[in-house]
Design an enzyme around this catalytic site. Structure first.
Site, short mmCIF file in Angstrom:
data_model
loop_
_atom_site.label_atom_id
_atom_site.label_comp_id
_atom_site.label_asym_id
_atom_site.label_seq_id
_atom_site.Cartn_x
_atom_site.Cartn_y
_atom_site.Cartn_z
N GLU A 1 11.32 -8.39 -4.77
CA GLU A 1 11.73 -7.18 -4.05
C GLU A 1 13.21 -7.24 -3.70
O GLU A 1 13.93 -6.25 -3.81
CB GLU A 1 10.90 -7.01 -2.77
CG GLU A 1 9.46 -6.62 -3.06
CD GLU A 1 8.58 -6.58 -1.83
OE1 GLU A 1 7.61 -5.81 -1.83
OE2 GLU A 1 8.84 -7.31 -0.86
N SER B 1 0.82 -1.22 0.00
CA SER B 1 0.00 0.00 0.00
C SER B 1 0.86 1.27 0.00
O SER B 1 0.49 2.26 -0.64
CB SER B 1 -0.95 -0.01 1.20
OG SER B 1 -0.23 -0.18 2.40
N THR B 2 2.00 1.25 0.68
CA THR B 2 2.86 2.44 0.70
C THR B 2 3.45 2.66 -0.70
O THR B 2 3.49 3.79 -1.20
CB THR B 2 4.00 2.29 1.74
OG1 THR B 2 3.44 1.73 2.93
CG2 THR B 2 4.64 3.63 2.05
N GLY C 1 8.21 -0.37 0.50
CA GLY C 1 7.75 -0.32 1.88
C GLY C 1 8.40 -1.43 2.69
O GLY C 1 9.31 -2.12 2.22
N ALA C 2 7.93 -1.62 3.93
CA ALA C 2 8.45 -2.70 4.78
C ALA C 2 7.41 -3.02 5.84
O ALA C 2 6.53 -2.20 6.15
CB ALA C 2 9.76 -2.29 5.43
N ASP C 3 7.51 -4.22 6.39
CA ASP C 3 6.59 -4.63 7.47
C ASP C 3 7.15 -4.24 8.83
O ASP C 3 6.39 -3.99 9.76
CB ASP C 3 6.37 -6.15 7.40
CG ASP C 3 5.75 -6.55 6.09
OD1 ASP C 3 4.68 -6.01 5.76
OD2 ASP C 3 6.34 -7.36 5.36
N LYS D 1 10.31 -7.93 5.19
CA LYS D 1 9.47 -7.63 4.04
C LYS D 1 8.79 -8.92 3.57
O LYS D 1 9.22 -10.00 3.94
CB LYS D 1 10.29 -7.03 2.89
CG LYS D 1 10.72 -5.60 3.17
CD LYS D 1 11.38 -4.92 1.99
CE LYS D 1 10.64 -5.02 0.69
NZ LYS D 1 9.24 -4.54 0.74
N GLY D 2 7.74 -8.74 2.77
CA GLY D 2 7.08 -9.91 2.21
C GLY D 2 5.67 -10.11 2.72
O GLY D 2 5.05 -11.13 2.44
N GLY D 3 5.16 -9.09 3.43
CA GLY D 3 3.76 -9.16 3.85
C GLY D 3 2.85 -9.36 2.65
O GLY D 3 1.82 -10.05 2.72
C1 5RP Z 1 5.30 -6.67 0.09
C2 5RP Z 1 6.08 -5.92 1.10
C3 5RP Z 1 5.54 -4.61 1.54
O1 5RP Z 1 6.50 -3.63 1.31
C4 5RP Z 1 5.23 -4.67 3.01
O2 5RP Z 1 4.33 -5.75 3.24
C5 5RP Z 1 4.60 -3.38 3.51
O3 5RP Z 1 3.34 -3.21 2.94
P1 5RP Z 1 2.44 -1.92 3.20
O4 5RP Z 1 3.13 -0.77 2.56
O5 5RP Z 1 1.12 -2.26 2.55
O6 5RP Z 1 2.31 -1.75 4.69
O7 5RP Z 1 7.13 -6.32 1.56
O8 5RP Z 1 5.86 -7.93 -0.18
#
Ligand code: 5RP
Length: 223
Positions: free
Chosen positions: A107, A33-34, A86-88, A98-100
């Protein structure tokens, strides 16, 4: 933190990240989303004449970028000028989970081939000290996947295969709880040594810049 405040933080981080995009750059386009906020803002600049080529880190990012009129390719052999993702979770040393969204392999390929990785997060993603709050996504091959999951379970507190999910590469994701991660580089290499593992969502010492956004401001951490 409410969802609305987190969203405002993501948008504010994406807005600040945009200042690092310059004409004629080739840039990595992250997933999530970011990264989607970043793509929308970027497309406004493209409409105003900015010339860039994007390397999408997932099929969903590729689709959105094309829809927004951003030129994309995955056929590139040079060094990517900068990668925006982005990142989790982010620890105090700038290490990431990462990888949500399940796009961790693409990535990581894009991040590893970029001059700098610019990470955009809202404040809720920051962890004081070591990574500890997020499950670590691991991409594994479908072949004998139950055996690979079992091996991962022996290393972790718990691991679960992500239900009804296949990555863009046709693989599975296993989300593993490792508790507090004191030595992320060591854990990353231990996981990657398991046959059947494609990639792990630990990004150790890869980020050059973390942009942290909040409702009305943003700041940067440089590594
Ligand atoms: C996807 C990712 C995203 O960068 C991570 O999950 C963050 O997502 P969001 O910006 O929706 O919080 O690693 O594989």
């Amino acid at each position: 933190m409410s969802d609305k405040i987190a969203e405002e933080g993501k948008l504010s981080a994406a807005r600040r990240a945009l200042s690092y995009v310059k004409d004629d750059m080739t840039i990595g386009l992250g997933t999530g989303s970011t990264a989607a906020y970043f793509l929308h803002l970027l497309s406004e600049q493209v409409s105003d004449g900015l010339s860039i080529t994007g390397i999408p880190t997932s099929k969903s990012t590729e689709k959105l970028a094309k829809k927004l009129g951003i030129k994309v390719t995955s056929d590139f052999t040079g060094i990517i000028d900068a990668d925006f993702d982005g990142a989790d979770e982010v620890d105090s040393s700038g290490n990431l989970v990462k990888g949500g969204g399940g796009a961790l392999t693409r990535e990581k390929i894009v991040a590893a081939n970029s001059r700098k990785l610019v990470v955009m997060v809202d404040e809720s993603k920051l962890t004081e000290g070591h990574l500890s709050r997020s499950k670590i996504p691991v991409e594994i091959l479908p072949f004998m996947s139950q055996l690979t999951v079992k091996k991962l379970q022996m290393m972790a507190i718990s691991c679960e295969i992500r239900k009804s999910f296949t990555t863009d590469n046709g693989n599975y994701i296993v989300d593993c709880n490792f508790g507090k991660i004191d030595e992320p580089a060591h854990l990353e290499s231990q996981i990657k040594m398991l046959p059947g593992v494609v990639e792990v969502g630990l990004f150790v010492r890869m980020a050059s810049k973390i942009i942290v956004g909040s409702r009305d401001s943003s700041y940067e951490l440089n590594y």
